[in-house]
Design a protein around this motif. Structure first.
Motif, PDB file in Angstrom:
ATOM      1  N   VAL A   1       0.043   9.920 -16.063  1.00 53.40           N
ATOM      2  CA  VAL A   1       0.633  10.130 -14.986  1.00 53.40           C
ATOM      3  C   VAL A   1      -0.375  10.606 -13.840  1.00 53.40           C
ATOM      4  O   VAL A   1      -0.089  10.065 -12.653  1.00 53.40           O
ATOM      5  CB  VAL A   1       1.922  11.086 -14.949  1.00 53.40           C
ATOM      6  CG1 VAL A   1       2.499  11.323 -13.614  1.00 53.40           C
ATOM      7  CG2 VAL A   1       3.081  10.398 -15.884  1.00 53.40           C
ATOM      8  N   GLY A   2      -1.089  11.588 -14.188  1.00 51.26           N
ATOM      9  CA  GLY A   2      -1.963  12.102 -13.084  1.00 51.26           C
ATOM     10  C   GLY A   2      -2.925  11.018 -12.800  1.00 51.26           C
ATOM     11  O   GLY A   2      -3.327  11.092 -11.665  1.00 51.26           O
ATOM     12  N   ARG A   3      -3.617  10.427 -13.789  1.00 48.60           N
ATOM     13  CA  ARG A   3      -4.654   9.097 -13.388  1.00 48.60           C
ATOM     14  C   ARG A   3      -3.910   8.135 -12.303  1.00 48.60           C
ATOM     15  O   ARG A   3      -4.456   7.681 -11.341  1.00 48.60           O
ATOM     16  CB  ARG A   3      -5.207   8.773 -14.508  1.00 48.60           C
ATOM     17  CG  ARG A   3      -6.146   9.495 -15.364  1.00 48.60           C
ATOM     18  CD  ARG A   3      -7.352  10.069 -14.778  1.00 48.60           C
ATOM     19  NE  ARG A   3      -7.293  10.852 -13.595  1.00 48.60           N
ATOM     20  CZ  ARG A   3      -7.877  10.846 -12.555  1.00 48.60           C
ATOM     21  NH1 ARG A   3      -8.829  10.058 -12.277  1.00 48.60           N
ATOM     22  NH2 ARG A   3      -7.726  11.796 -11.490  1.00 48.60           N
ATOM     23  N   ILE A   4      -2.640   7.932 -12.794  1.00 47.46           N
ATOM     24  CA  ILE A   4      -1.838   6.751 -11.880  1.00 47.46           C
ATOM     25  C   ILE A   4      -1.844   7.348 -10.422  1.00 47.46           C
ATOM     26  O   ILE A   4      -1.793   6.728  -9.545  1.00 47.46           O
ATOM     27  CB  ILE A   4      -0.813   6.273 -12.557  1.00 47.46           C
ATOM     28  CG1 ILE A   4      -1.019   5.706 -13.851  1.00 47.46           C
ATOM     29  CG2 ILE A   4       0.327   5.483 -11.591  1.00 47.46           C
ATOM     30  CD1 ILE A   4       0.291   5.253 -14.616  1.00 47.46           C
ATOM     31  N   LEU A   5      -1.159   8.457 -10.508  1.00 48.76           N
ATOM     32  CA  LEU A   5      -0.933   9.202  -9.056  1.00 48.76           C
ATOM     33  C   LEU A   5      -2.253   9.117  -8.204  1.00 48.76           C
ATOM     34  O   LEU A   5      -2.150   9.137  -7.202  1.00 48.76           O
ATOM     35  CB  LEU A   5      -0.085  10.735  -9.326  1.00 48.76           C
ATOM     36  CG  LEU A   5       1.178  10.415  -9.436  1.00 48.76           C
ATOM     37  CD1 LEU A   5       1.624  11.882  -9.986  1.00 48.76           C
ATOM     38  CD2 LEU A   5       2.095  10.117  -8.446  1.00 48.76           C
ATOM     39  N   HIS A   6      -3.049   9.890  -8.874  1.00 48.73           N
ATOM     40  CA  HIS A   6      -4.554   9.935  -8.019  1.00 48.73           C
ATOM     41  C   HIS A   6      -4.974   8.369  -7.606  1.00 48.73           C
ATOM     42  O   HIS A   6      -5.392   8.302  -6.396  1.00 48.73           O
ATOM     43  CB  HIS A   6      -5.721  10.401  -9.126  1.00 48.73           C
ATOM     44  CG  HIS A   6      -6.790  10.748  -8.243  1.00 48.73           C
ATOM     45  ND1 HIS A   6      -7.952   9.569  -8.228  1.00 48.73           N
ATOM     46  CD2 HIS A   6      -7.442  11.795  -7.847  1.00 48.73           C
ATOM     47  CE1 HIS A   6      -8.930  10.299  -7.385  1.00 48.73           C
ATOM     48  NE2 HIS A   6      -8.533  11.460  -7.015  1.00 48.73           N
ATOM     49  N   ALA A   7      -5.016   7.486  -8.452  1.00 45.06           N
ATOM     50  CA  ALA A   7      -5.355   6.080  -7.995  1.00 45.06           C
ATOM     51  C   ALA A   7      -4.510   5.654  -7.031  1.00 45.06           C
ATOM     52  O   ALA A   7      -5.040   4.833  -6.014  1.00 45.06           O
ATOM     53  CB  ALA A   7      -5.308   5.033  -9.132  1.00 45.06           C
ATOM     54  N   ILE A   8      -3.245   5.740  -7.101  1.00 41.05           N
ATOM     55  CA  ILE A   8      -2.274   5.651  -5.898  1.00 41.05           C
ATOM     56  C   ILE A   8      -2.759   5.984  -4.763  1.00 41.05           C
ATOM     57  O   ILE A   8      -2.987   5.583  -3.365  1.00 41.05           O
ATOM     58  CB  ILE A   8      -1.009   5.418  -6.030  1.00 41.05           C
ATOM     59  CG1 ILE A   8      -0.356   4.764  -7.370  1.00 41.05           C
ATOM     60  CG2 ILE A   8      -0.050   5.577  -5.087  1.00 41.05           C
ATOM     61  CD1 ILE A   8       1.100   4.999  -7.883  1.00 41.05           C
ATOM     62  N   GLY A   9      -2.780   7.466  -4.684  1.00 48.27           N
ATOM     63  CA  GLY A   9      -3.108   8.314  -3.672  1.00 48.27           C
ATOM     64  C   GLY A   9      -4.501   7.883  -2.848  1.00 48.27           C
ATOM     65  O   GLY A   9      -4.582   7.722  -1.600  1.00 48.27           O
ATOM     66  N   LEU A  10      -5.449   8.000  -3.610  1.00 53.11           N
ATOM     67  CA  LEU A  10      -6.936   7.501  -3.253  1.00 53.11           C
ATOM     68  C   LEU A  10      -6.951   5.942  -2.651  1.00 53.11           C
ATOM     69  O   LEU A  10      -7.504   5.711  -1.719  1.00 53.11           O
ATOM     70  CB  LEU A  10      -8.086   7.513  -4.164  1.00 53.11           C
ATOM     71  CG  LEU A  10      -9.409   7.453  -3.802  1.00 53.11           C
ATOM     72  CD1 LEU A  10      -9.745   8.269  -2.364  1.00 53.11           C
ATOM     73  CD2 LEU A  10     -10.395   7.909  -4.795  1.00 53.11           C
ATOM     74  N   SER A  11      -6.048   5.040  -3.098  1.00 57.13           N
ATOM     75  CA  SER A  11      -5.981   3.692  -3.031  1.00 57.13           C
ATOM     76  C   SER A  11      -5.353   3.640  -1.548  1.00 57.13           C
ATOM     77  O   SER A  11      -5.892   2.820  -0.808  1.00 57.13           O
ATOM     78  CB  SER A  11      -5.236   2.810  -3.858  1.00 57.13           C
ATOM     79  OG  SER A  11      -5.773   2.841  -5.081  1.00 57.13           O
TER      80      SER A  11
END
Length: 127
Positions: free
Chosen positions: A84-94
């Motif tokens: 979940v952390g990795r997905i949220l980070h990817a979404i936020g940085l994208s």
């Protein structure tokens, strides 16, 4: 290791999605190497690289936690939180190169999960 394998597979799928985003942007911008000054491509590359930087070590920790016969529910908790952390980070940085709630929460979840697993492994080694 059956539990950590689930999260290794999910992490791999995330990295593949991020890889295909880089490839798609490279084709559309006709950039073979580097980012060619394309800010969107640079961000796609960074999102992918960030996942590749954190996931391997985190998954090694998860494997070791499971290998130490930690309660399966705790192993799943670490795995779910990591993904979940990795997905949220990817979404936020994208969405933005600047700070964003998703990026901040994603990074905190990732780092706290890694810290928790590292401390647990140290504790298990002492006992």
């Amino acid at each position: 290791m059956h539990i950590s394998g689930i999260y290794a597979a999910l992490g791999t799928l995330l990295v593949l999605v991020l890889t295909f985003r880089v490839i798609r942007r490279r084709f559309s911008s006709r950039t073979g190497i580097g980012d060619g000054g394309d800010r969107e491509l640079a961000r796609c590359i960074r999102v992918h690289a960030n996942a590749v930087e954190y996931l391997p070590l985190a998954l090694i920790l998860l494997f070791l936690v499971e290998w130490n016969q930690t309660q399966p529910l705790l192993v799943h908790g670490f795995g779910i939180t990591l993904i979940v952390g990795r997905i949220l980070h990817a979404i936020g940085l994208s969405r933005s190169a600047g700070s964003s709630p998703a990026r901040l929460i994603g990074m905190l979840l990732t780092l706290l999960t890694m810290l928790g697993m590292a401390l647990l492994l140290l504790w298990q080694s002492i006992i």
